[in-house]
Design a protein around this motif. Structure first.
Motif, PDB file in Angstrom:
ATOM      1  N   PRO A 387       0.813  -1.204   0.000  1.00 44.66           N
ATOM      2  CA  PRO A 387       0.000   0.000   0.000  1.00 44.66           C
ATOM      3  C   PRO A 387       0.852   1.262   0.000  1.00 44.66           C
ATOM      4  CG  PRO A 387      -0.907  -1.607   1.517  1.00 44.66           C
ATOM      5  CD  PRO A 387       0.422  -2.147   1.073  1.00 44.66           C
ATOM      6  N   GLY A 388       0.440   2.254  -0.765  1.00 42.34           N
ATOM      7  CA  GLY A 388       1.165   3.513  -0.844  1.00 42.34           C
ATOM      8  C   GLY A 388       0.805   4.258  -2.112  1.00 42.34           C
ATOM      9  N   ARG A 389       1.454   5.402  -2.325  1.00 44.11           N
ATOM     10  CA  ARG A 389       1.239   6.224  -3.512  1.00 44.11           C
ATOM     11  C   ARG A 389       2.514   6.181  -4.360  1.00 44.11           C
ATOM     12  NH1 ARG A 389      -2.394  10.329  -3.656  1.00 44.11           N
ATOM     13  NH2 ARG A 389      -0.818  11.866  -4.285  1.00 44.11           N
ATOM     14  N   TYR A 390       2.340   5.862  -5.645  1.00 41.80           N
ATOM     15  CA  TYR A 390       3.490   5.610  -6.506  1.00 41.80           C
ATOM     16  C   TYR A 390       3.448   6.426  -7.789  1.00 41.80           C
ATOM     17  CZ  TYR A 390       4.016   1.643  -3.402  1.00 41.80           C
ATOM     18  OH  TYR A 390       4.156   0.852  -2.275  1.00 41.80           O
ATOM     19  N   GLN A 391       4.622   6.870  -8.187  1.00 42.62           N
ATOM     20  CA  GLN A 391       4.811   7.485  -9.491  1.00 42.62           C
ATOM     21  C   GLN A 391       5.311   6.412 -10.453  1.00 42.62           C
ATOM     22  OE1 GLN A 391       4.547  11.165 -10.089  1.00 42.62           O
ATOM     23  NE2 GLN A 391       4.216  10.208 -12.098  1.00 42.62           N
ATOM     24  N   LEU A 392       4.626   6.259 -11.581  1.00 44.69           N
ATOM     25  CA  LEU A 392       5.044   5.274 -12.565  1.00 44.69           C
ATOM     26  C   LEU A 392       5.988   5.893 -13.586  1.00 44.69           C
ATOM     27  CD1 LEU A 392       1.815   3.240 -13.421  1.00 44.69           C
ATOM     28  CD2 LEU A 392       3.576   2.740 -11.741  1.00 44.69           C
ATOM     29  N   ARG A 393       6.868   5.047 -14.103  1.00 47.34           N
ATOM     30  CA  ARG A 393       7.773   5.449 -15.170  1.00 47.34           C
ATOM     31  C   ARG A 393       7.965   4.253 -16.087  1.00 47.34           C
ATOM     32  NH1 ARG A 393      13.614   6.349 -15.832  1.00 47.34           N
ATOM     33  NH2 ARG A 393      13.953   8.346 -16.873  1.00 47.34           N
ATOM     34  N   ALA A 394       7.932   4.490 -17.394  1.00 51.00           N
ATOM     35  CA  ALA A 394       8.077   3.417 -18.372  1.00 51.00           C
ATOM     36  C   ALA A 394       9.250   3.722 -19.285  1.00 51.00           C
ATOM     37  CB  ALA A 394       6.799   3.263 -19.184  1.00 51.00           C
ATOM     38  N   ILE A 395      10.089   2.704 -19.527  1.00 47.54           N
ATOM     39  CA  ILE A 395      11.272   2.859 -20.367  1.00 47.54           C
ATOM     40  C   ILE A 395      11.166   1.881 -21.526  1.00 47.54           C
ATOM     41  CG2 ILE A 395      13.787   2.785 -20.457  1.00 47.54           C
ATOM     42  CD1 ILE A 395      13.762   3.074 -17.390  1.00 47.54           C
ATOM     43  N   ASP A 396      11.168   2.394 -22.744  1.00 46.29           N
ATOM     44  CA  ASP A 396      11.157   1.534 -23.913  1.00 46.29           C
ATOM     45  C   ASP A 396      12.528   0.905 -24.127  1.00 46.29           C
ATOM     46  OD1 ASP A 396       8.501   1.685 -24.755  1.00 46.29           O
ATOM     47  OD2 ASP A 396       8.842   3.630 -25.712  1.00 46.29           O
ATOM     48  N   VAL A 397      12.545  -0.415 -24.377  1.00 46.68           N
ATOM     49  CA  VAL A 397      13.793  -1.154 -24.591  1.00 46.68           C
ATOM     50  C   VAL A 397      13.643  -1.988 -25.859  1.00 46.68           C
ATOM     51  CG1 VAL A 397      15.513  -2.683 -23.540  1.00 46.68           C
ATOM     52  CG2 VAL A 397      14.051  -1.272 -22.074  1.00 46.68           C
ATOM     53  N   PRO A 398      13.898  -1.401 -27.028  1.00 47.67           N
ATOM     54  CA  PRO A 398      13.765  -2.165 -28.286  1.00 47.67           C
ATOM     55  C   PRO A 398      14.788  -3.297 -28.334  1.00 47.67           C
ATOM     56  CG  PRO A 398      13.884   0.216 -28.688  1.00 47.67           C
ATOM     57  CD  PRO A 398      14.250   0.000 -27.265  1.00 47.67           C
ATOM     58  N   TYR A 399      14.374  -4.389 -28.972  1.00 46.14           N
ATOM     59  CA  TYR A 399      15.248  -5.553 -29.109  1.00 46.14           C
ATOM     60  C   TYR A 399      16.400  -5.244 -30.055  1.00 46.14           C
ATOM     61  CZ  TYR A 399      16.767 -10.228 -30.605  1.00 46.14           C
ATOM     62  OH  TYR A 399      17.507 -11.335 -30.917  1.00 46.14           O
ATOM     63  N   VAL A 400      17.612  -5.581 -29.640  1.00 41.61           N
ATOM     64  CA  VAL A 400      18.804  -5.433 -30.465  1.00 41.61           C
ATOM     65  C   VAL A 400      19.443  -6.810 -30.580  1.00 41.61           C
ATOM     66  CG1 VAL A 400      21.053  -4.331 -30.726  1.00 41.61           C
ATOM     67  CG2 VAL A 400      19.161  -3.062 -29.664  1.00 41.61           C
ATOM     68  N   LYS A 401      19.360  -7.405 -31.774  1.00 40.70           N
ATOM     69  CA  LYS A 401      19.882  -8.749 -31.949  1.00 40.70           C
ATOM     70  C   LYS A 401      21.379  -8.782 -31.740  1.00 40.70           C
ATOM     71  CE  LYS A 401      19.833 -12.679 -35.129  1.00 40.70           C
ATOM     72  NZ  LYS A 401      19.382 -13.180 -36.451  1.00 40.70           N
ATOM     73  N   PRO A 402      21.864  -9.666 -30.851  1.00 43.21           N
ATOM     74  CA  PRO A 402      23.307  -9.727 -30.606  1.00 43.21           C
ATOM     75  C   PRO A 402      24.071 -10.097 -31.868  1.00 43.21           C
ATOM     76  CG  PRO A 402      22.091 -10.927 -28.905  1.00 43.21           C
ATOM     77  CD  PRO A 402      21.121 -10.609 -29.999  1.00 43.21           C
ATOM     78  N   ALA A 403      25.285  -9.591 -31.974  1.00 43.19           N
ATOM     79  CA  ALA A 403      26.135  -9.927 -33.110  1.00 43.19           C
ATOM     80  C   ALA A 403      26.480 -11.406 -33.093  1.00 43.19           C
ATOM     81  CB  ALA A 403      27.399  -9.084 -33.082  1.00 43.19           C
ATOM     82  N   ALA A 404      26.527 -12.015 -34.240  1.00 38.93           N
ATOM     83  CA  ALA A 404      26.825 -13.450 -34.323  1.00 38.93           C
ATOM     84  C   ALA A 404      28.270 -13.723 -33.915  1.00 38.93           C
ATOM     85  CB  ALA A 404      26.595 -13.928 -35.752  1.00 38.93           C
TER      86      ALA A 404
END
Length: 404
Positions: A387-404
């Motif tokens: 229980p409490g009062r919260y500030q939300l924050r959203a961070i976009d994290v696009p997929y970056v395919k790892p180098a082979a």
């Protein structure tokens, strides 16, 4: 950097319990305030961690073809750090039950820990870096030990700067009275459960201290793998012994990962931190393992040390029930008093990952939030909050395919 902002309706959920890891409160609702969406992380302490998440394919986070690979282990760590143990549990060896026998002739778990802690001045407890429940349990142990005079909480993950270094000092050093840790104070402290553990330790009056080998010394380590491990274990024990010397009469609660808590030599004669600290100080610590046994029953219990472990490796083995999940989150957090709170629809991503953070109103974006979870399109993943009062924050994290 351009920030994308949106507003969401206030959302309240009636609750009747308070989270065991925080101070008592008479607030009985969870209230979410308008959210902010950002296109990328603007907190330096989170940059590399978000990059780790970006390299995890949101469609197939843990493909069977990559099982036991370095790529899979990295994905497991990133998913655990961002609250998605549910995606990890089927592949990680830290979750399946392993059939340990119950320990007989002892009291209930917390009572036995308290009894034995009275007989020493060092308690060492380990964790799996993937299971947040272990951090919640350590918070309970910290509360039990504080009345016994334990006053220093030392954690393996805490950033440990070189002596005299003034740049990049962690917040637990520069602002010890602050009620929360800031991102950048340690690798695993970015996970919400670890953040709550440190909040609880601070609220109880513990002094937070680092003891890990410093980065400058890590860079100088050479030799075989076992030789490198030995250098780290020796350095950790040396640093803890120095803390004991600098704080005469103090009692320490030390939180470690896995085998660092082993207090007798292991296979091939490996001596981990606890064994070395015991030899350096002459103090016989109470060593507690949470990683040796799991899934032995519906309630946590003390288990007997398995026969294939060297006798005396740990003084006590805590056997937690098998992990279960609801709406993508571990149910132990509900048992501790959290409420499952729906993430507003307009905050859910259309593709890739999005990290949702919930902080108590008034805290800066540098604080480790009370919840931090990665979500994907189409998922009904909940926030877990007391229980409490919260500030939300959203961070976009696009997929970056790892180098082979």
């Amino acid at each position: 950097m351009t920030l994308l902002r949106t507003r969401v309706p206030l959302l309240a959920l009636t609750a009747s319990l308070t989270l065991g890891m925080g101070p008592p409160t008479d607030i009985t609702e969870v209230t979410l305030l308008p959210a902010q969406i950002v296109a990328q992380a603007d907190v330096p302490g989170m940059k590399s961690k978000l990059e780790d998440l970006a390299s995890v394919d949101p469609v197939t986070p843990l493909p069977a073809s990559a099982r036991d690979s370095m790529q899979s282990m990295g994905a497991i760590q990133a998913l655990s750090l961002f609250g998605r143990e549910d995606l990890v549990a089927e592949q990680s060896s830290n979750y399946p039950a392993n059939g340990c026998a119950a320990l007989t002739g002892v009291g209930e778990v917390m009572g036995e820990i308290t009894r034995r802690a009275r007989q020493t001045s060092i308690v060492i407890i380990n964790e799996s870096h993937e299971r947040s429940e272990h951090r919640g349990f350590t918070a309970e142990v910290a509360a039990r030990l504080r009345p016994l005079g334990y006053s220093i909480f030392a954690a393996e993950t805490f950033s440990n700067p070189e002596p005299g270094q003034q740049r990049f000092l962690p917040s637990f050093m520069t602002r010890p009275a602050q009620s929360y840790l800031e991102d950048g104070g340690g690798y695993y402290t970015a996970e919400a459960g670890y953040g709550r553990l440190t909040r609880r330790a601070k609220a109880l009056g513990y002094q937070l201290l680092p003891y890990e080998i410093t980065f400058d010394k890590v860079k100088t380590i050479k030799g075989r793998r076992d030789e490198q491990v030995a250098v780290r274990e020796k350095e950790e024990a040396t640093n803890l012994a120095a803390i004991i010397k600098a704080h005469p009469g103090a009692k320490l609660l030390v939180h470690v990962g896995y085998s660092h808590a082993a207090e007798v030599p292991q296979e091939r004669g490996n001596r981990y931190m606890a064994a070395r600290l015991k030899a350096k100080t002459g103090i016989d610590p109470l060593t507690i393992s949470q990683t040796t046994c799991r899934g032995g029953g519906a309630e946590r219990r003390l288990a007997a040390l398995p026969a294939d472990e060297p006798a005396g490796t740990f003084d006590l083995v805590v056997d937690h029930p098998s992990a279960t999940f609801v709406r993508g989150r571990p149910t132990w957090r509900q048992r501790a008093g959290d409420r499952a709170v729906t993430i507003p629809a307009m905050l859910r991503p259309r593709s890739g990952w999005r990290v949702i953070e919930a902080r108590p109103v008034g805290e800066p974006i540098t604080s480790v939030p009370l919840d931090r979870v990665a979500i994907r399109a189409g998922e009904d993943v909940a926030l877990m909050l007391p229980p409490g009062r919260y500030q939300l924050r959203a961070i976009d994290v696009p997929y970056v395919k790892p180098a082979a």
